[in-house]
Design an enzyme around this catalytic site. Structure first.
Site, mmCIF file in Angstrom:
data_model
loop_
_atom_site.group_PDB
_atom_site.id
_atom_site.type_symbol
_atom_site.label_atom_id
_atom_site.label_comp_id
_atom_site.label_asym_id
_atom_site.label_seq_id
_atom_site.Cartn_x
_atom_site.Cartn_y
_atom_site.Cartn_z
ATOM 1 N N GLN A 42 5.651 -12.052 15.985
ATOM 2 C CA GLN A 42 4.224 -11.051 16.927
ATOM 3 C C GLN A 42 3.402 -12.161 17.424
ATOM 4 O O GLN A 42 2.529 -11.246 18.872
ATOM 5 C CB GLN A 42 3.350 -9.676 16.660
ATOM 6 C CG GLN A 42 5.363 -8.860 16.395
ATOM 7 C CD GLN A 42 4.655 -7.155 15.751
ATOM 8 O OE1 GLN A 42 5.022 -7.514 14.681
ATOM 9 N NE2 GLN A 42 4.975 -6.425 16.373
ATOM 10 N N ASP A 75 7.662 -17.006 22.411
ATOM 11 C CA ASP A 75 7.506 -18.367 21.987
ATOM 12 C C ASP A 75 5.869 -19.159 21.533
ATOM 13 O O ASP A 75 5.970 -20.006 20.938
ATOM 14 C CB ASP A 75 8.193 -19.483 23.080
ATOM 15 C CG ASP A 75 9.670 -18.672 23.443
ATOM 16 O OD1 ASP A 75 9.977 -18.756 22.305
ATOM 17 O OD2 ASP A 75 10.778 -19.813 23.654
ATOM 18 N N ARG A 100 -3.907 -7.911 6.113
ATOM 19 C CA ARG A 100 -2.628 -8.292 6.101
ATOM 20 C C ARG A 100 -1.167 -9.498 7.122
ATOM 21 O O ARG A 100 -1.715 -8.291 8.429
ATOM 22 C CB ARG A 100 -2.222 -6.624 6.094
ATOM 23 C CG ARG A 100 -0.660 -7.197 6.230
ATOM 24 C CD ARG A 100 0.039 -4.605 5.712
ATOM 25 N NE ARG A 100 1.807 -4.660 5.789
ATOM 26 C CZ ARG A 100 2.563 -4.820 6.312
ATOM 27 N NH1 ARG A 100 1.941 -4.609 7.793
ATOM 28 N NH2 ARG A 100 3.420 -4.165 6.409
ATOM 29 N N HIS A 145 8.817 -10.425 7.200
ATOM 30 C CA HIS A 145 8.526 -9.246 8.330
ATOM 31 C C HIS A 145 9.421 -9.192 9.713
ATOM 32 O O HIS A 145 8.779 -10.122 10.100
ATOM 33 C CB HIS A 145 6.692 -9.719 8.503
ATOM 34 C CG HIS A 145 6.107 -8.021 8.941
ATOM 35 N ND1 HIS A 145 5.240 -7.693 8.737
ATOM 36 C CD2 HIS A 145 6.820 -7.471 10.244
ATOM 37 C CE1 HIS A 145 5.084 -6.224 9.638
ATOM 38 N NE2 HIS A 145 6.583 -5.976 10.763
ATOM 39 N N ASN A 189 8.547 -5.527 4.753
ATOM 40 C CA ASN A 189 8.056 -4.803 5.894
ATOM 41 C C ASN A 189 8.880 -3.787 5.855
ATOM 42 O O ASN A 189 10.533 -4.208 6.761
ATOM 43 C CB ASN A 189 7.269 -4.989 6.703
ATOM 44 C CG ASN A 189 6.833 -4.854 7.348
ATOM 45 O OD1 ASN A 189 5.923 -3.299 7.106
ATOM 46 N ND2 ASN A 189 7.436 -4.060 9.155
ATOM 47 N N GLU A 190 9.075 -2.322 6.562
ATOM 48 C CA GLU A 190 10.372 -1.412 6.483
ATOM 49 C C GLU A 190 11.302 -1.399 6.208
ATOM 50 O O GLU A 190 11.863 -1.743 7.682
ATOM 51 C CB GLU A 190 9.635 -1.399 8.251
ATOM 52 C CG GLU A 190 7.789 -0.989 8.471
ATOM 53 C CD GLU A 190 7.793 -0.994 9.534
ATOM 54 O OE1 GLU A 190 8.882 -1.309 11.040
ATOM 55 O OE2 GLU A 190 7.230 0.231 9.848
ATOM 56 N N ASN A 334 3.660 2.448 5.863
ATOM 57 C CA ASN A 334 3.710 2.712 7.523
ATOM 58 C C ASN A 334 3.985 3.857 8.112
ATOM 59 O O ASN A 334 5.128 4.495 8.015
ATOM 60 C CB ASN A 334 4.819 1.804 8.414
ATOM 61 C CG ASN A 334 4.098 -0.008 7.490
ATOM 62 O OD1 ASN A 334 3.122 0.115 6.929
ATOM 63 N ND2 ASN A 334 5.228 -0.660 7.941
ATOM 64 N N TYR A 336 3.565 6.499 12.310
ATOM 65 C CA TYR A 336 2.946 6.335 13.313
ATOM 66 C C TYR A 336 2.530 7.512 14.240
ATOM 67 O O TYR A 336 2.279 7.761 15.274
ATOM 68 C CB TYR A 336 3.016 5.344 14.200
ATOM 69 C CG TYR A 336 3.344 3.988 14.357
ATOM 70 C CD1 TYR A 336 1.878 3.269 14.813
ATOM 71 C CD2 TYR A 336 4.079 3.072 13.296
ATOM 72 C CE1 TYR A 336 1.822 1.969 14.691
ATOM 73 C CE2 TYR A 336 3.823 2.038 12.750
ATOM 74 C CZ TYR A 336 2.843 0.830 13.507
ATOM 75 O OH TYR A 336 2.407 -0.014 12.895
ATOM 76 N N GLU A 407 0.273 0.662 7.310
ATOM 77 C CA GLU A 407 -0.166 -0.178 9.095
ATOM 78 C C GLU A 407 -0.093 1.625 9.669
ATOM 79 O O GLU A 407 0.544 3.146 8.658
ATOM 80 C CB GLU A 407 1.922 -0.104 9.253
ATOM 81 C CG GLU A 407 1.993 -1.824 9.662
ATOM 82 C CD GLU A 407 3.377 -1.980 10.253
ATOM 83 O OE1 GLU A 407 3.609 -1.164 11.208
ATOM 84 O OE2 GLU A 407 3.426 -3.527 9.298
#
Ligand code: NAG
Ligand code: NAG
Ligand code: NAG
Length: 546
Positions: A42, A75, A100, A145, A189-190, A334, A336, A407
């Protein structure tokens, strides 16, 4: 070189205004760990820097830009491959005790195999870790991740059991390289996203869109791979390196649509078992293995669907159940948002393909558009009670494990005056505090995210950062939003101050004026944008000259 940083950490996160605050202010525990998070794909960019090979996300975004909201790719993204020193400064400005971040497998082992290890890749994370330690910030490292080397995807990725020794090889290398300095690890992760969103649905790379079968193979291999890495860490590294290892599961909270309906409450419980229990039950429960309701439902449905006696959900041997159970030192979660849930009658498809994960779960989800405020993402609505309910559920279900919120955060569509984000953090942190006061063992909270990032299929359209990133400037300039100041205050004081709502400072205002026209309305012609930004700069100059 590693020096004992944990005692130092306690010092920096301990309350600084003890004694001055005699009010009702509720306080987090003194040794509570505050952090901010990011992930490699990311933010890093440098997609082909040095000898890095393609990840499944490079391939997805390059071959199917139409699947990304703004047809963009990562990119370059925030260019953290080159701007990591600034990132560390930001973590420091936030007074966070931990940062993290995740490791890009194809940057470290370009082809996915041990025969090719990238010196540049190893060095990148080593430098980042050293820089964090220089400021007494403890690294929390996610080994995986979402960034699988494309070469391994071509072997079937997580659906091929060969992934177990391969992931172990990658993990061994990074534990050897960084374990002297990293004290908090998570393996993966997840997992739910890694398996269901990527193999069951056309949502995350590699976008198999093959419902009901490969996601369960993925989950099966992923759990075994996770367990092997944790055993390896415990057998060969942990005593010497003195760190801890866990996993980050994720879920929204399934709130019963009608709280008085036993069926809706059952649907909520079933959703928790499918989303969290799929991975949580094998690792954290007393007896291990998949949740009973998952085993039975998928076996029954497989039979009805003429798959014969072999369930689409693979079975663990007794030995495997024991090997996986207990393989985490803490529970990373995590979270949200929440959904309203109701039962999908046994033989009603609920609009889902048959077979599919959602059909197996037998739950229909919707959002409360009346009472729960929206955000910059269609899927994300604000319901802080969901955070409390989720933490209580984990506490009860798994016999009070230590929990780290790995998260939690909210999106918007841009801008530095992110008071909605300030409200979100105040409210969700208040829910975390409620859970702590009710006996849940929560030792840390890592906010998402340090800065605006590439949000997978949402591209750059959704912003989760404490820091705004100017993705049009070559320097990828980072500017703190209002929420950065508020979160820094929370980390520093260990308290939530509902009255602290700072205003934009002068240097931030300059950034807003220079950037907003280009950012707010991308359909405008660039000439018009330029005219507007010049007229804004002119107006500002007039104000300043007066
Ligand atoms: C699965 O089928 C068995 C046998 O028909 C039944 O007793 C059981 O309740 C079913 N389980 C679930 C979760 O549907
Ligand atoms: C669901 O449908 C299958 C096949 O049509 C049938 O055998 C089964 O009894 C039905 N189950 C329920 C609970 O109605
Ligand atoms: C939380 O869990 C950890 C690890 O098991 C334990 O050392 C600690 O004492 C627990 N804290 C509380 C407040 O229960």
């Amino acid at each position: 070189m590693w020096k004992p940083i944990l005692p130092a950490l306690l010092l920096i996160v301990s309350p600084v205004c003890l004694g001055t605050h005699v009010s009702q202010t509720r306080r987090f525990p003194n040794d509570f760990l505050w952090g901010v998070g990011s992930s490699s794909y990311q933010i890093e960019g440098g997609w082909n820097a040095d000898d890095k090979d393609e990840s499944i996300w490079d391939v997805l975004t390059h071959t199917h830009p139409e699947k990304i909201a703004d047809q963009s790719n990562a990119d370059i993204s925030a260019d953290s491959y080159h701007r990591w020193r600034r990132d560390v400064q930001m973590v420091k400005e936030l007074h966070a005790g931990t940062y993290r971040f995740s490791l890009s497998w194809p940057r470290i082992m370009p082809g996915g195999y041990m025969n090719h290890v990238s010196t540049a890749g190893i060095k990148y994370y080593s430098n980042l870790i050293d820089e964090l330690l220089r400021y007494n910030i403890t690294p929390t490292v996610t080994i995986y991740h979402f960034e699988l080397p494309q070469k391994l995807q071509e072997l079937g990725g997580w659906t091929n059991p060969e992934i177990i020794p391969l992931f172990k090889d990658f993990a061994r290398l990074v534990l050897e390289m960084y374990g002297d300095r990293v004290k908090i690890w998570t393996t993966i992760n997840e997992p739910w996203h890694v398996c269901e969103h990527a193999y069951g649905l056309d949502y995350m790379a590699p976008s198999y869109n093959f419902p009901g079968i490969p996601a369960y193979l993925c989950g099966h291999n992923l759990l075994k791979a996770h367990a092997e890495v944790v055993h390896m860490y415990r057998d060969h590294f942990q005593k010497r390196q003195g760190g801890r290892i866990g996993i980050s599961l994720d879920t929204s909270w399934p709130e019963p649509r009608n709280p008085d309906s036993a069926e809706d409450r059952e649907a909520s419980e079933r959703a928790m078992q499918f989303y969290v229990g799929w991975f949580g039950h094998p690792i954290f429960s007393k007896h291990g293995n998949y949740p009973k309701v998952m085993i039975e439902r998928i076996r029954n449905l497989s039979k009805e669907q003429d798959f014969g006696i072999r369930s689409r959900l693979p079975e663990f041997t007794t030995e495997e159940i024991h090997r996986i159970r207990g393989t985490a030192d803490f529970f990373g979660i995590n979270h949200y948002t929440s959904n309203l849930v109701t039962s999908n009658g046994h033989n009603n498809t609920g609009g889902f393909p048959v077979p599919s994960f959602n059909h197996d779960m037998g739950v229909v989800e919707s959002q409360n558009e009346v009472d729960w405020p929206g955000s910059g993402s269609v899927w994300l609505r604000v319901y802080p009670k969901g955070m409390y309910n989720l933490l209580m559920w984990i506490h009860r279900e798994y016999n009070s494990p230590e929990i780290i919120v790995t998260e939690n955060g909210v999106s918007d569509r841009g801008g530095l005056e992110d008071y909605a984000r300030v409200d979100y953090f105040n409210k969700y942190l208040s829910a975390v505090l409620d859970a702590i006061e009710d006996g849940v063992n929560i030792s840390g909270y890592i906010a998402w995210s340090l800065m605006d990032s590439y949000e997978w299929k949402a591209g750059f359209s959704e912003k989760f950062g404490f820091y705004h990133v100017d993705f049009t400037s070559p320097q990828r300039t980072r500017t703190p939003k209002i929420s950065a100041r508020v979160f820094a205050q929370i980390c520093k004081t260990n308290t939530i101050d509902w009255n602290y709502r700072p205003k934009l400072e002068q240097e931030q205002k300059l950034v807003v004026m220079a950037q907003h026209p280009a950012e707010e309305d991308q359909s405008r012609s660039s000439a018009a944008q330029e005219a507007i930004s010049w007229s804004l700069m002119g107006a500002l100059l007039l104000v300043l000259l007066r």
